[in-house]
Design an enzyme around this catalytic site. Structure first.
Site, PDB file in Angstrom:
ATOM      1  N   GLY A  10     -17.720  43.350 -21.975  1.00 24.38           N
ATOM      2  CA  GLY A  10     -19.013  43.862 -21.522  1.00 24.38           C
ATOM      3  C   GLY A  10     -19.525  44.970 -22.434  1.00 24.38           C
ATOM      4  N   GLN A  11     -20.664  45.511 -22.066  1.00 26.86           N
ATOM      5  CA  GLN A  11     -21.296  46.544 -22.908  1.00 26.86           C
ATOM      6  C   GLN A  11     -20.406  47.784 -23.020  1.00 26.86           C
ATOM      7  OE1 GLN A  11     -25.915  46.456 -22.427  1.00 26.86           O
ATOM      8  NE2 GLN A  11     -25.064  46.585 -20.372  1.00 26.86           N
ATOM      9  N   ASP A  34      -8.577  38.221 -15.004  1.00 28.10           N
ATOM     10  CA  ASP A  34      -9.511  38.265 -13.865  1.00 28.10           C
ATOM     11  C   ASP A  34      -9.014  39.285 -12.826  1.00 28.10           C
ATOM     12  OD1 ASP A  34     -11.007  37.760 -11.557  1.00 28.10           O
ATOM     13  OD2 ASP A  34     -11.211  35.621 -12.029  1.00 28.10           O
ATOM     14  N   THR A  98     -22.097  53.674 -10.062  1.00 25.13           N
ATOM     15  CA  THR A  98     -23.506  53.462 -10.369  1.00 25.13           C
ATOM     16  C   THR A  98     -24.438  54.433  -9.635  1.00 25.13           C
ATOM     17  OG1 THR A  98     -25.301  51.849 -10.042  1.00 25.13           O
ATOM     18  CG2 THR A  98     -23.443  51.670  -8.576  1.00 25.13           C
ATOM     19  N   TYR A 122     -25.349  45.179  -4.345  1.00 25.76           N
ATOM     20  CA  TYR A 122     -24.647  45.686  -5.526  1.00 25.76           C
ATOM     21  C   TYR A 122     -24.175  47.119  -5.265  1.00 25.76           C
ATOM     22  CZ  TYR A 122     -23.982  47.662 -10.202  1.00 25.76           C
ATOM     23  OH  TYR A 122     -23.471  48.320 -11.297  1.00 25.76           O
ATOM     24  N   LYS A 126     -20.319  48.367  -4.949  1.00 23.57           N
ATOM     25  CA  LYS A 126     -19.783  49.361  -5.892  1.00 23.57           C
ATOM     26  C   LYS A 126     -19.277  50.594  -5.134  1.00 23.57           C
ATOM     27  CE  LYS A 126     -19.770  49.455  -9.843  1.00 23.57           C
ATOM     28  NZ  LYS A 126     -18.699  49.067 -10.802  1.00 23.57           N
TER      29      LYS A 126
HETATM   30  N1  LIG Z   1     -25.330  47.816 -16.693  1.00 26.79           N
HETATM   31  C1  LIG Z   1     -25.838  48.814 -15.992  1.00 26.79           C
HETATM   32  O1  LIG Z   1     -27.049  49.078 -16.028  1.00 26.79           O
HETATM   33  C2  LIG Z   1     -24.944  49.683 -15.138  1.00 26.79           C
HETATM   34  C3  LIG Z   1     -25.506  50.736 -14.413  1.00 26.79           C
HETATM   35  C4  LIG Z   1     -24.663  51.533 -13.628  1.00 26.79           C
HETATM   36  C5  LIG Z   1     -23.302  51.266 -13.568  1.00 26.79           C
HETATM   37  N2  LIG Z   1     -22.797  50.217 -14.258  1.00 26.79           N
HETATM   38  C6  LIG Z   1     -21.358  49.935 -14.159  1.00 26.79           C
HETATM   39  O2  LIG Z   1     -20.788  50.169 -15.431  1.00 26.79           O
HETATM   40  C7  LIG Z   1     -19.715  49.241 -15.660  1.00 26.79           C
HETATM   41  C8  LIG Z   1     -19.910  48.579 -17.013  1.00 26.79           C
HETATM   42  O3  LIG Z   1     -21.177  47.930 -17.027  1.00 26.79           O
HETATM   43  P1  LIG Z   1     -21.604  47.004 -18.238  1.00 26.79           P
HETATM   44  O4  LIG Z   1     -23.061  47.179 -18.420  1.00 26.79           O
HETATM   45  O5  LIG Z   1     -20.673  47.185 -19.401  1.00 26.79           O
HETATM   46  O6  LIG Z   1     -21.354  45.579 -17.566  1.00 26.79           O
HETATM   47  P2  LIG Z   1     -21.328  44.142 -18.262  1.00 26.79           P
HETATM   48  O7  LIG Z   1     -21.828  44.218 -19.651  1.00 26.79           O
HETATM   49  O8  LIG Z   1     -21.954  43.210 -17.285  1.00 26.79           O
HETATM   50  O9  LIG Z   1     -19.761  43.866 -18.330  1.00 26.79           O
HETATM   51  C9  LIG Z   1     -18.985  43.601 -17.203  1.00 26.79           C
HETATM   52  C10 LIG Z   1     -17.810  42.777 -17.666  1.00 26.79           C
HETATM   53  O10 LIG Z   1     -16.999  42.503 -16.524  1.00 26.79           O
HETATM   54  C11 LIG Z   1     -16.570  41.144 -16.627  1.00 26.79           C
HETATM   55  N3  LIG Z   1     -16.171  40.619 -15.331  1.00 26.79           N
HETATM   56  C12 LIG Z   1     -16.968  40.192 -14.308  1.00 26.79           C
HETATM   57  N4  LIG Z   1     -16.208  39.736 -13.305  1.00 26.79           N
HETATM   58  C13 LIG Z   1     -14.925  39.896 -13.677  1.00 26.79           C
HETATM   59  C14 LIG Z   1     -13.670  39.596 -13.083  1.00 26.79           C
HETATM   60  N5  LIG Z   1     -13.589  39.022 -11.872  1.00 26.79           N
HETATM   61  N6  LIG Z   1     -12.537  39.886 -13.775  1.00 26.79           N
HETATM   62  C15 LIG Z   1     -12.598  40.438 -14.991  1.00 26.79           C
HETATM   63  N7  LIG Z   1     -13.738  40.711 -15.635  1.00 26.79           N
HETATM   64  C16 LIG Z   1     -14.901  40.455 -14.970  1.00 26.79           C
HETATM   65  C17 LIG Z   1     -17.792  40.439 -17.178  1.00 26.79           C
HETATM   66  O11 LIG Z   1     -17.439  39.168 -17.690  1.00 26.79           O
HETATM   67  P3  LIG Z   1     -18.540  37.971 -17.614  1.00 26.79           P
HETATM   68  O12 LIG Z   1     -19.664  38.404 -18.494  1.00 26.79           O
HETATM   69  O13 LIG Z   1     -17.761  36.804 -18.096  1.00 26.79           O
HETATM   70  O14 LIG Z   1     -18.938  37.866 -16.156  1.00 26.79           O
HETATM   71  C18 LIG Z   1     -18.217  41.429 -18.256  1.00 26.79           C
HETATM   72  O15 LIG Z   1     -17.509  41.224 -19.462  1.00 26.79           O
HETATM   73  C19 LIG Z   1     -19.722  48.302 -14.461  1.00 26.79           C
HETATM   74  O16 LIG Z   1     -18.706  48.691 -13.578  1.00 26.79           O
HETATM   75  C20 LIG Z   1     -21.067  48.499 -13.811  1.00 26.79           C
HETATM   76  O17 LIG Z   1     -21.034  48.287 -12.420  1.00 26.79           O
HETATM   77  C21 LIG Z   1     -23.570  49.430 -15.054  1.00 26.79           C
END
Ligand SMILES: NC(=O)c1ccc[n+]([C@@H]2O[C@H](COP(=O)([O-])OP(=O)(O)OC[C@H]3O[C@@H](n4cnc5c(N)ncnc54)[C@H](OP(=O)(O)O)[C@@H]3O)[C@@H](O)[C@H]2O)c1
Length: 284
Positions: A10-11, A34, A98, A122, A126
């Site tokens: 992920g990001q 997973d 979040t 969501y 969380k």
């Molecule tokens: N993005 C935002 O704007 C935002 C805002 C506030 C907080 N956050 C939090 O910050 C964290 C990082 O966010 P991010 O933007 O880096 O998210 P992201 O890019 O969506 O990455 C999340 C990763 O988790 C993987 N994943 C999903 N389900 C899974 C599972 N069952 N087992 C193992 N891996 C799994 C996804 O794989 P797949 O792609 O294959 O599903 C993806 O690689 C998260 O906890 C998110 O809730 C994000």
């Protein structure tokens, strides 16, 4: 420092891999690692981490609204597995949460001590992950962040650039206020907090605040693109999940720990200067 990162593709996971190059880092993959399967506990323990950065989540806010069982399976139960593993390994559990744990009715930046009241699935799932972290982990750090963008998948910044190429005008939301956060800056802040063995809750987001309209205007300005923006109410998008109207997080506590976040505008500029993002040669 040995860091196990869930959601390594992920990001934030990718950004952690960049800033954690000086130590040993295990980037967990969705298919092989997973978090909803209990086997993840042994995988994490076998790596003998000092820190577990739990970045994996079901992050699609509208998909969570449509599939609440899946959202809670990943964001609550998956988190419980990771927290159990961190405890067993004697590692610091870092749970990434979040701004959507708040209802958005405040008019000044949210503090770590403000009451939580999520308004969509969501945010609820969380928040359940925050509770699972407190219950199952021994040493834990909850890092709440907002509006994350970085390498690895589509996000608001890459979408605006794409829409600017394909659409006659950009219709952007005018009535949601938050703080864009560059995944690299977030990863650096997490590394700092882990290095000083911080525990408890910390808010970490790009400094300052904007609407989606102002965010889009800044992206276009930095990229040197002229395009008309039509401000619209969020309601017009007809999304399944509600969003808080105001979800700015205060970085004050992070600042007192010795880490200062740069302005969200400076961070967007840094991200856009990376040519991989724009996928084009020559000046911006
Ligand atoms: N993005 C935002 O704007 C935002 C805002 C506030 C907080 N956050 C939090 O910050 C964290 C990082 O966010 P991010 O933007 O880096 O998210 P992201 O890019 O969506 O990455 C999340 C990763 O988790 C993987 N994943 C999903 N389900 C899974 C599972 N069952 N087992 C193992 N891996 C799994 C996804 O794989 P797949 O792609 O294959 O599903 C993806 O690689 C998260 O906890 C998110 O809730 C994000």
């Amino acid at each position: 420092m040995r860091i196990f990162v869930t959601g390594g593709d992920g990001q934030l996971g990718r950004a952690m891999a960049e800033v954690g190059k000086d130590g040993e880092l295990y980037p967990g993959r969705h298919d092989a690692d997973d978090i909803t399967r209990p086997e993840i506990i042994q995988t994490i323990c076998d790596f003998k981490p000092d820190v577990v950065v739990h970045a994996a989540a079901m992050t699609d806010v509208d998909a969570c609204e449509l599939k609440p069982d899946q959202a809670f399976l990943v964001n609550e139960q998956g988190t419980r597995h990771v927290a159990q593993a961190a405890r067993r390994a004697g590692a610091l559990m870092v749970y990434i949460s979040t701004d959507y744990v708040f209802d958005g009715n405040k008019e000044s930046p949210y503090l770590e001590t403000d009451p939580v009241k999520p308004i969509n699935v969501y945010g609820q799932s969380k928040l359940a992950g925050e509770r699972a972290t407190r219950e199952a982990a021994d040493r834990w750090l909850i890092v709440r962040t907002s509006w994350v963008y970085g390498k690895g998948r589509k996000n608001f910044v890459t979408n605006v650039l794409e829409w600017a190429k394909t659409q006659p005008v950009l219709r952007l939301v005018k009535d949601k206020v938050g703080s864009p956060t560059y995944a690299k800056d977030l990863a650096l802040a997490i590394k700092h907090l882990a290095q000083i063995s911080a525990t408890g809750i910390y808010h970490v987001s790009g400094e300052g605040a904007c609407t989606w309209v102002e965010y889009g205007q800044e992206i276009l300005k930095i990229a040197g693109i002229e395009k008309e923006i039509v401000p619209i109410p969020f309601e017009e998008l007809k999304r399944p999940a509600k969003r808080p109207s105001y979800s700015v997080l205060s970085n004050r506590k992070l600042g007192t720990s010795g880490f200062v976040m740069r302005s969200w505008e400076a961070a967007v500029q840094d991200f856009l200067m990376n040519r991989d993002v724009l996928e084009r040669k020559g000046p911006l």
